[in-house]
Design a protein around this motif. Sequence first.
Motif, PDB file in Angstrom:
ATOM      1  N   THR A 198     -15.506   9.747  17.407  1.00 57.19           N
ATOM      2  CA  THR A 198     -14.732   9.982  16.190  1.00 57.19           C
ATOM      3  C   THR A 198     -13.255   9.633  16.328  1.00 57.19           C
ATOM      4  O   THR A 198     -12.437  10.085  15.525  1.00 57.19           O
ATOM      5  N   PHE A 199     -12.894   8.826  17.304  1.00 57.15           N
ATOM      6  CA  PHE A 199     -11.483   8.509  17.511  1.00 57.15           C
ATOM      7  C   PHE A 199     -11.332   7.050  17.937  1.00 57.15           C
ATOM      8  O   PHE A 199     -12.280   6.408  18.408  1.00 57.15           O
ATOM      9  N   ALA A 200     -10.118   6.535  17.787  1.00 51.72           N
ATOM     10  CA  ALA A 200      -9.788   5.170  18.202  1.00 51.72           C
ATOM     11  C   ALA A 200      -8.273   5.024  18.172  1.00 51.72           C
ATOM     12  O   ALA A 200      -7.545   5.929  17.736  1.00 51.72           O
ATOM     13  N   ALA A 201      -7.804   3.874  18.625  1.00 54.69           N
ATOM     14  CA  ALA A 201      -6.362   3.589  18.625  1.00 54.69           C
ATOM     15  C   ALA A 201      -6.068   2.581  17.521  1.00 54.69           C
ATOM     16  O   ALA A 201      -5.939   1.382  17.751  1.00 54.69           O
ATOM     17  N   GLU A 202      -5.982   3.089  16.293  1.00 54.31           N
ATOM     18  CA  GLU A 202      -5.687   2.223  15.157  1.00 54.31           C
ATOM     19  C   GLU A 202      -4.221   1.776  15.178  1.00 54.31           C
ATOM     20  O   GLU A 202      -3.348   2.498  15.658  1.00 54.31           O
ATOM     21  N   ALA A 203      -3.965   0.605  14.639  1.00 55.74           N
ATOM     22  CA  ALA A 203      -2.593   0.114  14.545  1.00 55.74           C
ATOM     23  C   ALA A 203      -1.734   1.109  13.775  1.00 55.74           C
ATOM     24  O   ALA A 203      -2.139   1.598  12.714  1.00 55.74           O
ATOM     25  N   SER A 204      -0.570   1.417  14.293  1.00 54.32           N
ATOM     26  CA  SER A 204       0.271   2.449  13.689  1.00 54.32           C
ATOM     27  C   SER A 204       0.935   1.993  12.405  1.00 54.32           C
ATOM     28  O   SER A 204       1.279   2.809  11.556  1.00 54.32           O
ATOM     29  N   VAL A 205       1.132   0.677  12.265  1.00 62.93           N
ATOM     30  CA  VAL A 205       1.673   0.113  11.027  1.00 62.93           C
ATOM     31  C   VAL A 205       0.580  -0.739  10.403  1.00 62.93           C
ATOM     32  O   VAL A 205       0.144  -1.730  10.990  1.00 62.93           O
ATOM     33  N   ARG A 206       0.107  -0.340   9.236  1.00 64.59           N
ATOM     34  CA  ARG A 206      -0.995  -1.041   8.592  1.00 64.59           C
ATOM     35  C   ARG A 206      -0.524  -2.380   8.025  1.00 64.59           C
ATOM     36  O   ARG A 206       0.621  -2.503   7.546  1.00 64.59           O
ATOM     37  N   PRO A 207      -1.378  -3.391   8.060  1.00 61.64           N
ATOM     38  CA  PRO A 207      -0.969  -4.709   7.550  1.00 61.64           C
ATOM     39  C   PRO A 207      -0.471  -4.692   6.124  1.00 61.64           C
ATOM     40  O   PRO A 207       0.461  -5.428   5.767  1.00 61.64           O
ATOM     41  N   GLU A 208      -1.078  -3.848   5.272  1.00 60.23           N
ATOM     42  CA  GLU A 208      -0.661  -3.814   3.877  1.00 60.23           C
ATOM     43  C   GLU A 208       0.759  -3.271   3.711  1.00 60.23           C
ATOM     44  O   GLU A 208       1.372  -3.435   2.643  1.00 60.23           O
ATOM     45  N   GLU A 209       1.297  -2.636   4.754  1.00 59.47           N
ATOM     46  CA  GLU A 209       2.678  -2.184   4.707  1.00 59.47           C
ATOM     47  C   GLU A 209       3.648  -3.318   4.999  1.00 59.47           C
ATOM     48  O   GLU A 209       4.851  -3.203   4.753  1.00 59.47           O
ATOM     49  N   VAL A 210       3.130  -4.419   5.542  1.00 56.39           N
ATOM     50  CA  VAL A 210       3.975  -5.531   5.990  1.00 56.39           C
ATOM     51  C   VAL A 210       3.785  -6.774   5.124  1.00 56.39           C
ATOM     52  O   VAL A 210       4.759  -7.440   4.754  1.00 56.39           O
ATOM     53  N   LEU A 211       2.535  -7.075   4.789  1.00 55.11           N
ATOM     54  CA  LEU A 211       2.232  -8.306   4.074  1.00 55.11           C
ATOM     55  C   LEU A 211       2.203  -8.074   2.567  1.00 55.11           C
ATOM     56  O   LEU A 211       1.729  -7.037   2.098  1.00 55.11           O
ATOM     57  N   PRO A 212       2.667  -9.042   1.782  1.00 53.98           N
ATOM     58  CA  PRO A 212       2.521  -8.946   0.328  1.00 53.98           C
ATOM     59  C   PRO A 212       1.043  -8.890  -0.044  1.00 53.98           C
ATOM     60  O   PRO A 212       0.199  -9.483   0.632  1.00 53.98           O
ATOM     61  N   ARG A 213       0.729  -8.192  -1.118  1.00 58.88           N
ATOM     62  CA  ARG A 213      -0.666  -7.986  -1.501  1.00 58.88           C
ATOM     63  C   ARG A 213      -1.389  -9.310  -1.744  1.00 58.88           C
ATOM     64  O   ARG A 213      -2.545  -9.487  -1.329  1.00 58.88           O
ATOM     65  N   HIS A 214      -0.724 -10.273  -2.382  1.00 54.49           N
ATOM     66  CA  HIS A 214      -1.381 -11.539  -2.689  1.00 54.49           C
ATOM     67  C   HIS A 214      -1.759 -12.303  -1.420  1.00 54.49           C
ATOM     68  O   HIS A 214      -2.716 -13.078  -1.411  1.00 54.49           O
ATOM     69  N   GLU A 215      -1.021 -12.067  -0.361  1.00 57.13           N
ATOM     70  CA  GLU A 215      -1.304 -12.727   0.918  1.00 57.13           C
ATOM     71  C   GLU A 215      -2.388 -11.976   1.681  1.00 57.13           C
ATOM     72  O   GLU A 215      -3.334 -12.576   2.195  1.00 57.13           O
ATOM     73  N   ALA A 216      -2.264 -10.656   1.732  1.00 62.07           N
ATOM     74  CA  ALA A 216      -3.202  -9.847   2.511  1.00 62.07           C
ATOM     75  C   ALA A 216      -4.623  -9.951   1.982  1.00 62.07           C
ATOM     76  O   ALA A 216      -5.584  -9.976   2.763  1.00 62.07           O
ATOM     77  N   LYS A 217      -4.791 -10.019   0.658  1.00 64.45           N
ATOM     78  CA  LYS A 217      -6.144  -9.972   0.091  1.00 64.45           C
ATOM     79  C   LYS A 217      -6.954 -11.226   0.410  1.00 64.45           C
ATOM     80  O   LYS A 217      -8.177 -11.229   0.245  1.00 64.45           O
ATOM     81  N   ARG A 218      -6.299 -12.280   0.875  1.00 65.90           N
ATOM     82  CA  ARG A 218      -6.995 -13.523   1.223  1.00 65.90           C
ATOM     83  C   ARG A 218      -7.301 -13.623   2.704  1.00 65.90           C
ATOM     84  O   ARG A 218      -7.801 -14.642   3.170  1.00 65.90           O
ATOM     85  N   LEU A 219      -6.995 -12.555   3.446  1.00 70.33           N
ATOM     86  CA  LEU A 219      -7.153 -12.586   4.900  1.00 70.33           C
ATOM     87  C   LEU A 219      -7.943 -11.378   5.381  1.00 70.33           C
ATOM     88  O   LEU A 219      -7.717 -10.254   4.922  1.00 70.33           O
TER      89      LEU A 219
END
Length: 413
Positions: free
Chosen positions: A50-71
């Motif tokens: 039930t645990f893992a080391a997820e990235a502390s800063v999520r990509p959607e916090e960094v990338l514009p939505r129009h860019e992130a949704k295509r990746l």
Amino acid sequence: MTKRIVVTGIGATSALGGTAPENWANLLAGVSGTHTLTHEWIEQYQIPVTFAAEASVRPEEVLPRHEAKRLDPSTQFALIAAREAWEDAGAPDIAPERLGIDWATGIGGVWTLLDAWDTLREKGPRRVMPLTVPMLMPNAGAGNLSLHFNAKAFARTVVSACASSTESIANAYEHLQDGLADVVIAGGAESAIHPITMASFASAQALSRRNDDPEHASRPGAIDRDGFVMGEGGAALVLETEEHAKARGAKIYAYLVGGGVSADSYHITGNDPEGAGAARAVEQALAQAGATPDQVTHINAHATSTPVGDPNEYEALKRVFGSRIDEIPVSATKASTGHLLGGTGALEAVYTVLALRDRVAPPTINMTEPDPAVPFKLSGEPQPLGDGPQLAISNSFGFGGHNAVVAFADYPG
């Protein structure tokens, strides 16, 4: 004539932070990036870990939505890390035909693939995104980085499990030596904290089961280690010939002096307990560097915290270094970051470069009682590397019997 290859830019995003400096500061501070997962699918599918080391800063916090949704998330991490490395390198002004991409992943777009399968089953074929295949394909990272940076020399992809991004760096060294490019963006990324991978690794008894104490679950070299911790993120290095870097006045972190790649041909998931293949990769990296084992001053070990893998790595390194292996400062940084699978080698290469710059081996957290079968010189505190020339290696070993090692030397700047 052998060219001198240098590191001029670094980028990293992981459980320890969204940038390379944040990663390094938290690594030196002994921070654990592992936490209990809060996703609904943990309970829905009764995932036993039930645990893992997820990235502390999520990509959607960094990338514009129009860019992130295509990746796919794995490519999102690739773009974030590579952009940081490129800016850190001063955004070199280079002809597109002289810029190459050597990228890696171990699994690729698993989230895209399985989300699309769910959509097909639940809503039918017309609702499946037309970009599904370009998003899930393993070369999506390399392809999108090539598009973003206008890199036309080449855009190559390595998929060799947990050795992937170390192999991509070794390949970049050779491509620069061969004159195929003047600058290469190399690295890897992974986003595979997914129900299917978590369930599969748990079923294979590969993951730690310390659900009640996730921050201390990854314990490389400890006698009570019980498996690795899943991590995610990406890391990138900008590599170029020293001549090119000096001509543009770039800052230089370190030399990349060699790489080695070999295969165990032993077992699809287990590495050779005698360590012959892994040792051969280390020897190849040192031979390419024109160095001897006696010159190595630091090792970033693969050290996943599995009961079998850690002793096997020790045996491999003992083949190369003899009894001196017990004296070399070793860091097992997956204790802090979790295991990024195909992205882990690039992250550890960034840490190795920074260790040389600051002349300090980062700590290995969660050391309880050391295992006599793994007597590496690990420390819960940063270990000073001292004065004089520094030469470090970073190891990665993956399912399929893949072994990859890269060697870095300090830059006397």
